[in-house]
Design a protein around this motif. Structure first.
Motif, PDB file in Angstrom:
ATOM      1  N   THR A 159       0.825  -1.213   0.000  1.00  0.00           N
ATOM      2  CA  THR A 159       0.000   0.000   0.000  1.00  0.00           C
ATOM      3  C   THR A 159       0.860   1.265   0.000  1.00  0.00           C
ATOM      4  OG1 THR A 159      -0.108   0.197   2.413  1.00  0.00           O
ATOM      5  CG2 THR A 159      -1.723  -1.256   1.340  1.00  0.00           C
ATOM      6  N   PRO A 160       0.272   2.410  -0.358  1.00  0.00           N
ATOM      7  CA  PRO A 160       1.009   3.683  -0.315  1.00  0.00           C
ATOM      8  C   PRO A 160       1.569   3.993   1.064  1.00  0.00           C
ATOM      9  CG  PRO A 160      -1.004   3.939  -1.593  1.00  0.00           C
ATOM     10  CD  PRO A 160      -1.068   2.570  -0.979  1.00  0.00           C
ATOM     11  N   PHE A 161       0.898   3.520   2.123  1.00  0.00           N
ATOM     12  CA  PHE A 161       1.356   3.756   3.490  1.00  0.00           C
ATOM     13  C   PHE A 161       2.768   3.220   3.701  1.00  0.00           C
ATOM     14  CE2 PHE A 161       1.782   2.454   7.954  1.00  0.00           C
ATOM     15  CZ  PHE A 161       1.418   3.618   8.615  1.00  0.00           C
ATOM     16  N   ALA A 162       3.142   2.197   2.962  1.00  0.00           N
ATOM     17  CA  ALA A 162       4.445   1.558   3.145  1.00  0.00           C
ATOM     18  C   ALA A 162       5.543   2.200   2.320  1.00  0.00           C
ATOM     19  CB  ALA A 162       4.338   0.076   2.801  1.00  0.00           C
ATOM     20  N   ASN A 163       5.263   3.302   1.656  1.00  0.00           N
ATOM     21  CA  ASN A 163       6.292   3.986   0.871  1.00  0.00           C
ATOM     22  C   ASN A 163       7.509   4.308   1.746  1.00  0.00           C
ATOM     23  OD1 ASN A 163       4.791   3.936  -1.463  1.00  0.00           O
ATOM     24  ND2 ASN A 163       3.989   6.023  -1.230  1.00  0.00           N
ATOM     25  N   GLY A 164       8.685   3.986   1.243  1.00  0.00           N
ATOM     26  CA  GLY A 164       9.911   4.244   1.989  1.00  0.00           C
ATOM     27  C   GLY A 164      10.308   3.120   2.919  1.00  0.00           C
TER      28      GLY A 164
END
Length: 236
Positions: A159-164
Motif C-alpha cells: 500500500t502507499p502507506f508503506a512507501n519508503g
C-alpha cells in the motif's frame, strides 16, 4: 318445522366449526413466525474486520451476509469484536472484558495478527495467543470447528502507506505470521481462507485501497466476501 330447525342447526354448527378452525389457525400463526430463521455471525479481529475507512456495508462480514442472502440464507447483522490497532492480546483482553452477546453463533470468523507483525512482537507469542483465540472462536461456534473460518493476514506492504519501507521484508514477515496461523488453523480442522494474494494485487490497482492509503477498499473486501460466502454456505 322440525326439518327446518334441523337444517338451521346444521348450518349453525358448520359455521361454528369453520369459525373455530379459523380461530385456531389464527392463534397458531405466531408459532410459524420464527425469528430463529435468521442466523448469527460473530466477526473477531482488528481494522480489517471492522473495515477501517470504509462504510459499514462494505466490511467483508457485511458483504458476506449480503451475498448469502442472494442464496436465501438469512443472517442478522454481524456482531463485531474488532478495533483498529488490536493485537492478539488486545482481542483476548476485549473478549474477557466484554464477552459476545450470545453463547453460540452459527458462524465465526477470525482475522488477527497484522499489528503483532507491525509492532515487532514475537512469533512465539503470536502462536500462543492465536491458538487461544481460535479455541475461543470454536467455542463461540458451539464447539463446531466447521462453523469457523480464519482469514490470513493481508500484506499492507503493497500500500502507499508503506512507501519508503522495505516492502520485501514486510512481505516476508507477513508470510511468516501467516504460516503460523495457517498451521494452527488446519490442526484444529478449521477452514483457512488465504486472502493475502488478493491483497497484494493492490500493488498495481489503487482501487483496492481505501482513502487512507493503508486499508482495503470495499472492492477488495468484496473479493474476500466472495471467498468466504461459499464456505459458510457449505458449513450450514
Amino acid at each position: 318445522m322440525k326439518r327446518i330447525f334441523s337444517i338451521s342447526f346444521s348450518f349453525a354448527a358448520l359455521y361454528l366449526l369453520i369459525a373455530c378452525n379459523k380461530q385456531t389457525k389464527t392463534e397458531a400463526m405466531p408459532a410459524i413466525i420464527n425469528t430463529g430463521m435468521f442466523k448469527t455471525y460473530l466477526a473477531l479481529g482488528d481494522s480489517y474486520t471492522i473495515g477501517q475507512s470504509v462504510n459499514e456495508s462494505e466490511r467483508f462480514p457485511a458483504q458476506t451476509v449480503s451475498l448469502l442472502k442472494l442464496d436465501s440464507i438469512n443472517f442478522n447483522a454481524p456482531e463485531y469484536i474488532a478495533v483498529t490497532g488490536w493485537t492478539t492480546r488486545n482481542l483476548l483482553n476485549a473478549i474477557a472484558a466484554t464477552p459476545p452477546s450470545k453463547s453460540t453463533y452459527d458462524f465465526v470468523t477470525l482475522l488477527i495478527g497484522v499489528n503483532n507483525q507491525y509492532q515487532g512482537r514475537s512469533q512465539t507469542e503470536y502462536a500462543a495467543e492465536f491458538t487461544e483465540l481460535l479455541s475461543k472462536a470454536i467455542q463461540f461456534a458451539g464447539n463446531r470447528p466447521g462453523r469457523v473460518a480464519v482469514l490470513s493476514i493481508p500484506d499492507w506492504g503493497v500500500t502507499p502507506f508503506a512507501n519508503g519501507r522495505d516492502r520485501n521484508e514486510i512481505a516476508k514477515q507477513v508470510d511468516a505470521f501467516n504460516a503460523i496461523n495457517k498451521q494452527i488453523t488446519l490442526d484444529k480442522a478449521v477452514k483457512y481462507i488465504d486472502i493475502t494474494p488478493s491483497s497484494r494485487m493492490a500493488a498495481t490497482d489503487a482501487s483496492l485501497v481505501a482513502v487512507d492509503g493503508l486499508h482495503p477498499s470495499g472492492k477488495e473486501y468484496q473479493k474476500w466476501a466472495a471467498m468466504l460466502a461459499p464456505v459458510i454456505k457449505a458449513a450450514l
